[in-house]
Write a protein that holds these residues in place. Sequence first.
Motif, PDB file in Angstrom:
ATOM      1  N   PRO A  19       0.827  -1.122   0.226  1.00 56.75           N
ATOM      2  CA  PRO A  19      -0.542   0.176  -0.094  1.00 56.75           C
ATOM      3  C   PRO A  19       0.293   1.186  -0.074  1.00 56.75           C
ATOM      4  N   VAL A  20       1.924   1.166   0.389  1.00 56.05           N
ATOM      5  CA  VAL A  20       2.389   2.504   0.906  1.00 56.05           C
ATOM      6  C   VAL A  20       3.488   2.378  -0.442  1.00 56.05           C
ATOM      7  N   GLU A  21       3.477   1.645  -1.474  1.00 59.82           N
ATOM      8  CA  GLU A  21       4.025   1.802  -2.642  1.00 59.82           C
ATOM      9  C   GLU A  21       3.281   2.494  -3.906  1.00 59.82           C
ATOM     10  N   SER A  22       2.383   1.915  -3.819  1.00 58.78           N
ATOM     11  CA  SER A  22       1.315   2.146  -4.079  1.00 58.78           C
ATOM     12  C   SER A  22       0.955   3.846  -3.987  1.00 58.78           C
ATOM     13  N   VAL A  23       1.334   4.477  -3.157  1.00 56.45           N
ATOM     14  CA  VAL A  23       0.651   6.275  -2.864  1.00 56.45           C
ATOM     15  C   VAL A  23       1.827   6.493  -3.138  1.00 56.45           C
ATOM     16  N   ARG A  24       2.861   6.072  -2.890  1.00 55.61           N
ATOM     17  CA  ARG A  24       4.425   6.670  -3.514  1.00 55.61           C
ATOM     18  C   ARG A  24       4.494   6.760  -4.862  1.00 55.61           C
ATOM     19  N   HIS A  25       3.972   5.540  -6.209  1.00 52.62           N
ATOM     20  CA  HIS A  25       3.681   5.380  -7.333  1.00 52.62           C
ATOM     21  C   HIS A  25       2.786   6.617  -7.463  1.00 52.62           C
ATOM     22  N   ALA A  26       1.323   6.287  -6.873  1.00 51.16           N
ATOM     23  CA  ALA A  26       0.723   7.971  -7.609  1.00 51.16           C
ATOM     24  C   ALA A  26       0.911   8.262  -7.539  1.00 51.16           C
ATOM     25  N   ALA A  27       1.842   9.145  -6.462  1.00 49.30           N
ATOM     26  CA  ALA A  27       1.813  10.436  -6.405  1.00 49.30           C
ATOM     27  C   ALA A  27       3.259  11.068  -7.296  1.00 49.30           C
ATOM     28  N   CYS A  28       3.917  10.080  -7.446  1.00 43.01           N
ATOM     29  CA  CYS A  28       5.190  10.486  -8.281  1.00 43.01           C
ATOM     30  C   CYS A  28       4.507  11.125  -9.979  1.00 43.01           C
ATOM     31  N   ALA A  29       3.724   9.896 -10.077  1.00 44.89           N
ATOM     32  CA  ALA A  29       2.282   9.634 -11.455  1.00 44.89           C
ATOM     33  C   ALA A  29       1.364  11.332 -11.688  1.00 44.89           C
ATOM     34  N   ALA A  30       1.585  11.857 -10.156  1.00 37.94           N
ATOM     35  CA  ALA A  30       0.112  12.783 -10.257  1.00 37.94           C
ATOM     36  C   ALA A  30       0.891  13.670 -11.730  1.00 37.94           C
ATOM     37  N   GLY A  31       0.380  14.508 -12.255  1.00 35.55           N
ATOM     38  CA  GLY A  31       0.334  15.427 -13.089  1.00 35.55           C
ATOM     39  C   GLY A  31      -0.143  16.685 -12.337  1.00 35.55           C
ATOM     40  N   GLU A  32      -0.877  16.771 -11.250  1.00 36.44           N
ATOM     41  CA  GLU A  32      -1.755  18.092 -10.898  1.00 36.44           C
ATOM     42  C   GLU A  32      -2.046  17.737 -10.041  1.00 36.44           C
ATOM     43  N   PRO A  33      -1.755  19.240  -9.337  1.00 35.72           N
ATOM     44  CA  PRO A  33      -2.272  19.360  -7.911  1.00 35.72           C
ATOM     45  C   PRO A  33      -3.434  18.073  -7.341  1.00 35.72           C
ATOM     46  N   ASP A  34      -3.491  17.645  -6.145  1.00 33.03           N
ATOM     47  CA  ASP A  34      -4.325  16.128  -5.426  1.00 33.03           C
ATOM     48  C   ASP A  34      -4.044  16.114  -4.338  1.00 33.03           C
ATOM     49  N   GLU A  35      -5.400  16.899  -3.712  1.00 31.11           N
ATOM     50  CA  GLU A  35      -5.784  16.880  -2.042  1.00 31.11           C
ATOM     51  C   GLU A  35      -5.668  15.420  -1.614  1.00 31.11           C
ATOM     52  N   GLU A  36      -6.672  14.955  -1.816  1.00 33.76           N
ATOM     53  CA  GLU A  36      -7.414  13.364  -1.437  1.00 33.76           C
ATOM     54  C   GLU A  36      -5.691  12.847  -1.471  1.00 33.76           C
ATOM     55  N   LEU A  37      -4.812  12.747  -2.678  1.00 35.09           N
ATOM     56  CA  LEU A  37      -3.546  12.017  -2.451  1.00 35.09           C
ATOM     57  C   LEU A  37      -2.488  12.676  -1.069  1.00 35.09           C
ATOM     58  N   ALA A  38      -2.786  13.980  -1.236  1.00 36.26           N
ATOM     59  CA  ALA A  38      -1.863  14.340  -0.520  1.00 36.26           C
ATOM     60  C   ALA A  38      -2.246  14.321   0.898  1.00 36.26           C
ATOM     61  N   ALA A  39      -3.372  13.981   1.380  1.00 38.21           N
ATOM     62  CA  ALA A  39      -3.572  13.650   2.473  1.00 38.21           C
ATOM     63  C   ALA A  39      -3.607  12.039   3.037  1.00 38.21           C
ATOM     64  N   ARG A  40      -3.252  11.224   1.658  1.00 36.43           N
ATOM     65  CA  ARG A  40      -3.444  10.012   2.165  1.00 36.43           C
ATOM     66  C   ARG A  40      -1.982   9.761   2.633  1.00 36.43           C
ATOM     67  N   LEU A  41      -0.944  11.110   1.556  1.00 34.61           N
ATOM     68  CA  LEU A  41       0.526  10.977   2.040  1.00 34.61           C
ATOM     69  C   LEU A  41       0.903  11.178   3.416  1.00 34.61           C
ATOM     70  N   ASP A  42      -0.397  12.044   3.936  1.00 33.50           N
ATOM     71  CA  ASP A  42       0.395  12.270   5.217  1.00 33.50           C
ATOM     72  C   ASP A  42      -0.057  11.762   6.121  1.00 33.50           C
ATOM     73  N   GLU A  43      -1.327  10.549   6.035  1.00 33.10           N
ATOM     74  CA  GLU A  43      -0.995   9.215   7.021  1.00 33.10           C
ATOM     75  C   GLU A  43       0.451   8.272   6.293  1.00 33.10           C
ATOM     76  N   VAL A  44       0.973   8.479   5.291  1.00 35.87           N
ATOM     77  CA  VAL A  44       2.012   7.495   5.355  1.00 35.87           C
ATOM     78  C   VAL A  44       3.321   8.123   6.833  1.00 35.87           C
ATOM     79  N   VAL A  45       2.885   9.034   5.575  1.00 31.45           N
ATOM     80  CA  VAL A  45       3.864  10.454   6.889  1.00 31.45           C
ATOM     81  C   VAL A  45       4.460  10.102   8.860  1.00 31.45           C
ATOM     82  N   ALA A  46       3.055  10.592   8.534  1.00 24.34           N
ATOM     83  CA  ALA A  46       2.491   9.961  10.123  1.00 24.34           C
ATOM     84  C   ALA A  46       3.250   8.901  10.493  1.00 24.34           C
ATOM     85  N   ALA A  47       2.532   7.530   9.576  1.00 23.42           N
ATOM     86  CA  ALA A  47       3.196   6.747  10.273  1.00 23.42           C
ATOM     87  C   ALA A  47       4.867   5.648  10.605  1.00 23.42           C
TER      88      ALA A  47
END
Length: 276
Positions: free
Chosen positions: A1-29
Amino acid sequence: PVESVRHAACAAGEPDEELAARLDEVVAALVARGAIEHAAEFASLAANLLPSAAPQRYERFVVAAHLAFQRGDGSLAHELLTQLHGEAPDGATKVRELVVRAKVAFSADGAALGFAEEALRHCTTDEERIEVHSLIARIHYDNFDEACTHAEEAHRLAESCAVSPATRVSVLVALAGARFMSGHGLDRQMYDEAVALEGATAAYAADSAFASLAVLLKIADELDESREMLVRMLASNEDDGALPFVLSHLPQVELWTGNWEAAEEYAHRHLEAALR
């Protein structure tokens, strides 16, 4: 799941608040388990995914800069801080920003006191004042009596309000360290309390009570105990950003005890880790 979120972030071509929130959860963990190196990467991705008008963008860059600094990447921390535009959304975020700037500056060129004193002027709560007074005490290396004054104020405030274990550790280390450096001896009881408290938290190795005690023992000529603690940190530490700190003290310990070959070996390892 963590790698999935990272790949989604690296592939994002524009701002994405929902994806940023998912990344914040990973950061906290990741921070909770002490994986600072990976947490810094995810925090940086999260900050860059927020729209420029998002109110939390400013704070996210501050968090990312702090984590980048903790993993040993001062240049990235500085770069992330340059992304801060306009006014901080609130006073608490401004205090956190100035605390990070002070830590980065202290590591780079020592010009940290101005940032820390400005942070103190922005504090609105006792917990913020405790953190900043403790920071000033630990970076005030040209006036140890002044460092003691700030450490004692942090300790006074901490005794009169509820603080987190991490804050309590910072206060104890600041006070014991400042008193030692101003000639009042090493307070082992205070350090023992700090080390015991931080055992339940994911402390950044180079900024821990354990590391601080190891260094002061070196200065106090308790070289065997200092070596044992530093070697233990070297063997058990998975935080690559903290390795230069540990390796910077072992050459002196070995030099002062006459182990010149070991001192040279550690010095080369220190240089290699610092460059990396």
